[in-house]
Design a protein around this motif. Structure first.
Motif, mmCIF file in Angstrom:
data_model
loop_
_atom_site.group_PDB
_atom_site.id
_atom_site.type_symbol
_atom_site.label_atom_id
_atom_site.label_comp_id
_atom_site.label_asym_id
_atom_site.label_seq_id
_atom_site.Cartn_x
_atom_site.Cartn_y
_atom_site.Cartn_z
ATOM 1 N N THR A 262 3.520 6.433 8.741
ATOM 2 C CA THR A 262 2.838 6.165 7.910
ATOM 3 C C THR A 262 2.366 4.675 7.651
ATOM 4 N N VAL A 263 3.311 3.885 7.367
ATOM 5 C CA VAL A 263 3.208 2.519 7.299
ATOM 6 C C VAL A 263 2.183 1.737 8.002
ATOM 7 N N ASP A 264 2.716 1.943 9.409
ATOM 8 C CA ASP A 264 1.532 1.213 10.487
ATOM 9 C C ASP A 264 0.257 1.819 10.508
ATOM 10 N N ALA A 265 0.244 3.001 10.070
ATOM 11 C CA ALA A 265 -1.371 3.701 9.943
ATOM 12 C C ALA A 265 -1.917 2.917 8.763
ATOM 13 N N PHE A 266 -1.230 2.987 7.541
ATOM 14 C CA PHE A 266 -2.050 2.560 6.381
ATOM 15 C C PHE A 266 -2.226 1.077 6.560
ATOM 16 N N ALA A 267 -1.168 0.208 6.992
ATOM 17 C CA ALA A 267 -1.423 -1.124 7.116
ATOM 18 C C ALA A 267 -2.335 -1.715 8.096
ATOM 19 N N THR A 268 -2.254 -0.991 9.168
ATOM 20 C CA THR A 268 -3.681 -1.413 10.154
ATOM 21 C C THR A 268 -4.917 -0.962 9.588
ATOM 22 N N SER A 269 -5.093 -0.165 8.991
ATOM 23 C CA SER A 269 -6.550 0.242 8.356
ATOM 24 C C SER A 269 -6.805 -0.643 7.166
ATOM 25 N N LEU A 270 -5.829 -1.102 6.311
ATOM 26 C CA LEU A 270 -5.923 -2.103 5.618
ATOM 27 C C LEU A 270 -6.190 -3.363 5.959
ATOM 28 N N LYS A 271 -5.892 -3.931 7.333
ATOM 29 C CA LYS A 271 -6.154 -5.015 7.721
ATOM 30 C C LYS A 271 -7.694 -4.557 8.301
ATOM 31 N N MET A 272 -7.924 -3.841 8.820
ATOM 32 C CA MET A 272 -9.426 -3.424 9.276
ATOM 33 C C MET A 272 -10.276 -3.735 7.838
ATOM 34 N N ILE A 273 -9.917 -3.020 6.842
ATOM 35 C CA ILE A 273 -10.919 -2.947 5.688
ATOM 36 C C ILE A 273 -11.081 -4.593 5.225
ATOM 37 N N ILE A 325 -7.316 5.749 -1.975
ATOM 38 C CA ILE A 325 -6.845 4.573 -2.380
ATOM 39 C C ILE A 325 -5.276 4.810 -2.990
ATOM 40 N N ASP A 326 -5.105 5.859 -3.877
ATOM 41 C CA ASP A 326 -3.725 6.037 -4.373
ATOM 42 C C ASP A 326 -2.666 6.237 -3.431
ATOM 43 N N GLU A 327 -3.002 6.694 -1.917
ATOM 44 C CA GLU A 327 -2.017 6.702 -1.228
ATOM 45 C C GLU A 327 -1.889 5.275 -0.570
ATOM 46 N N TYR A 328 -2.658 4.559 -0.504
ATOM 47 C CA TYR A 328 -2.486 3.171 0.043
ATOM 48 C C TYR A 328 -1.301 2.377 -0.988
ATOM 49 N N MET A 329 -1.629 2.675 -2.154
ATOM 50 C CA MET A 329 -0.661 2.071 -3.357
ATOM 51 C C MET A 329 0.722 2.786 -3.288
ATOM 52 N N GLN A 330 0.553 4.098 -2.785
ATOM 53 C CA GLN A 330 1.916 4.561 -2.712
ATOM 54 C C GLN A 330 2.901 4.354 -1.651
ATOM 55 N N TYR A 331 2.106 4.228 -0.518
ATOM 56 C CA TYR A 331 2.773 4.304 0.920
ATOM 57 C C TYR A 331 3.013 2.883 1.336
ATOM 58 N N LEU A 332 2.330 1.822 0.782
ATOM 59 C CA LEU A 332 2.389 0.443 1.333
ATOM 60 C C LEU A 332 3.191 -0.341 0.171
ATOM 61 N N PRO A 333 4.231 -1.088 0.629
ATOM 62 C CA PRO A 333 4.961 -1.948 -0.456
ATOM 63 C C PRO A 333 4.094 -2.752 -1.294
ATOM 64 N N GLU A 334 4.609 -3.416 -2.454
ATOM 65 C CA GLU A 334 3.565 -4.203 -3.227
ATOM 66 C C GLU A 334 3.121 -5.512 -2.777
ATOM 67 N N VAL A 335 4.123 -5.910 -1.675
ATOM 68 C CA VAL A 335 3.553 -7.279 -1.060
ATOM 69 C C VAL A 335 2.335 -7.240 -0.474
ATOM 70 N N VAL A 443 7.555 2.892 -4.936
ATOM 71 C CA VAL A 443 7.876 3.219 -6.274
ATOM 72 C C VAL A 443 9.185 2.654 -6.523
ATOM 73 N N SER A 444 10.062 2.628 -5.659
ATOM 74 C CA SER A 444 11.303 2.102 -5.992
ATOM 75 C C SER A 444 11.457 0.511 -6.357
ATOM 76 N N LEU A 445 10.516 -0.256 -5.596
ATOM 77 C CA LEU A 445 10.511 -1.625 -6.054
ATOM 78 C C LEU A 445 9.795 -1.722 -7.442
ATOM 79 N N GLU A 446 8.950 -0.697 -7.889
ATOM 80 C CA GLU A 446 8.460 -0.865 -9.124
ATOM 81 C C GLU A 446 9.531 -0.694 -10.115
#
Length: 483
Positions: A262-273, A325-335, A443-446
């Protein structure tokens, strides 16, 4: 290669203008974009990586190609009439595309059987398209022959008078659309100079149709099928174990399988965006799989470059990021996201939370602090049937949803909700240290940031249950397998 039906002026008029506009074969080829090394992440002189931007089709997703072909063939064969209602097992781009195309083909309403776990963004997208959605409970490990499966329900409904099920998992027009459109475009754009093709596997139609045609032109072509790592949600793709409902013999066209989380997929697409490519998580998923396979088989591909002087790799970009968009916020850490600043008074407590690196600890360090032994020692004790206890003055709070918690959680964890948090923050826990879990660590970081703001000692487990499970540390599981 030429495209005889292509509308070079990009102008559509007349009685069939909408249907022509929605026909992928009547458009100029969607862009094939070379991406730089800093984006694909593999240093290999002679390697060139290209993104096939299928999200730039009129309906914004790759599934519109098979959807158009399935409807066109159904109409040509007399399987549907103006009053025919369509039904499909889908919570995403396939049924979305079918719904919008159905109007152009003069058909009736479109209905979808969708998992009750579909995200709000995807559900809203289906309703925006006018789709009648039935949410249902899928089995934990779906069997295509199980009467509870949405696939079976859609097939059964599609057999009734006045109804039609396109059955994306078995319909040969699915891969045939990609053979006629996607592969033809890639071959023309690269003048047949393609060596490696990668795509995520869902129905497997994109891989089977595209790779079959590419290999007819380039017999030496190699392919990478990217599958979802177990317990790692990524929209539109499946784990290898869940590919059984497909009827397209993907194993005959895939040379290498690569699992992506999950994290690799969302983080890689975020970098593309952020590089200017508006793509969704399944696009990052395909690129992450391509990258992992290139690194895993580096010696083979370096030999290929020495022999042929190049390595041209193409991967599929499937859709746009907006429904997720909600899933990016859910699955990727706040950093991963810039903090929001507030230049006003009376900002709510939640919006003024500050994050600090010391809020997080690794799963292995958390295990040691919680149970007083290392993860390896814990595994050895568990193998011997010896229980280990929780250390004094610590608590484990898990903010996963109820179903996830029932399926798997760490020993001695207490299930909590955000409503519980308000009560806990008010009561305070000055003498205890709280270790907070959630599925992926966001969520745990929040939660930890709010506890720290009230003087409560707390830590978020970096990567959440995903990192804990990936390290195969002891956990309490239900009798059901996780998808």
């Amino acid at each position: 290669m030429t495209f005889a039906c292509m509308n070079r002026s990009n102008f559509f008029s007349g009685p069939s203008s909408l249907q022509d506009f929605l026909d992928p074969s009547k458009h100029a080829p969607v862009p094939l974009v070379e991406i730089p090394e800093e984006l694909h992440g593999v240093h290999m002189p002679g390697l060139r990586v290209f993104a096939k931007m299928m999200q730039m089709l009129p309906l914004g997703n790759v599934k519109s190609v098979p959807a158009f072909h399935m409807l066109k063939e159904a109409k040509e064969r007399g399987r549907c009439s103006p009053n025919t209602q369509l039904v499909e097992s889908s919570s995403g781009n396939t049924v979305f595309s079918l719904a919008l195309l159905a109007k152009a083909f003069g058909l009736g309403d479109v209905h979808a059987f969708a998992s009750k776990e579909v995200s709000k963004g995807k559900l809203d997208m289906l309703r925006l398209a006018g789709i009648h959605v039935t949410l249902h409970e899928e089995p934990i490990c779906p069997n295509p022959d199980d009467p509870k499966s949405g696939i079976v329900k859609a097939r059964r409904k599609g057999g009734e008078p006045g109804w039609l099920n396109m059955d994306q998992y078995q319909n040969a027009a699915n891969p045939r659309g990609h053979k006629d459109v996607t592969a033809a475009q890639i071959l023309a754009q690269l003048d047949h100079q393609i060596d490696l093709f990668a795509a995520g596997l869902g129905t497997t139609g994109t891989m089977v149709g595209t790779a079959t045609a590419l290999r007819e032109a380039r017999p030496e072509l190699r392919t990478i099928g990217v599958v979802r790592a177990p317990n790692n949600p990524v929209p539109g793709v499946r784990t290898q174990a869940l590919l059984s409902p497909t009827g397209f013999s993907y194993d005959k066209t895939v040379d290498y399988l690569e699992a992506v989380g999950t994290v690799d997929a969302f983080a890689t697409s975020l970098k593309m965006i952020r590089s200017g490519m508006l793509v969704g998580p399944s696009s990052g998923f395909a690129l992450a799989g391509l990258r992992a396979s290139l690194l895993r088989h580096r010696r083979q591909w370096e030999d290929h470059i020495r022999q042929y002087g190049r390595l041209h790799a193409v991967f599929i970009c499937c859709d746009l990021p907006y429904p997720y968009i909600d899933e990016y916020m859910q699955y990727l850490p706040e950093v991963y996201f810039p903090p929001v600043q507030h230049d006003m008074e009376n900002v709510t407590f939640r919006s003024r939370v500050k994050f600090s690196p010391d809020f997080e600890i690794s799963a292995s360090e958390a295990f040691r602090r919680l149970y007083g032994v290392t993860p390896k020692e814990g595994q050895q004790l568990e193998a011997k049937g010896v229980s280990f206890s929780l250390q004094d003055n610590v608590e484990i709070w898990d903010f996963s949803d109820a179903k996830r918690f029932a399926e798997v959680h760490v020993p001695y964890a207490l299930w909590k909700t955000m409503d519980d948090l308000e009560i806990e923050v008010a009561s305070g826990h000055p003498s205890r240290t709280i270790f907070v879990f959630c599925p992926y660590g966001g969520v745990s970081l929040e939660v930890v940031s709010q506890l720290r703001a009230k003087g409560i000692n707390a830590f978020s487990i970096s990567g959440g249950m995903l990192s804990w499970s990936k390290a195969d540390m002891p956990r309490i599981k239900s009798e059901f397998c996780m998808r």
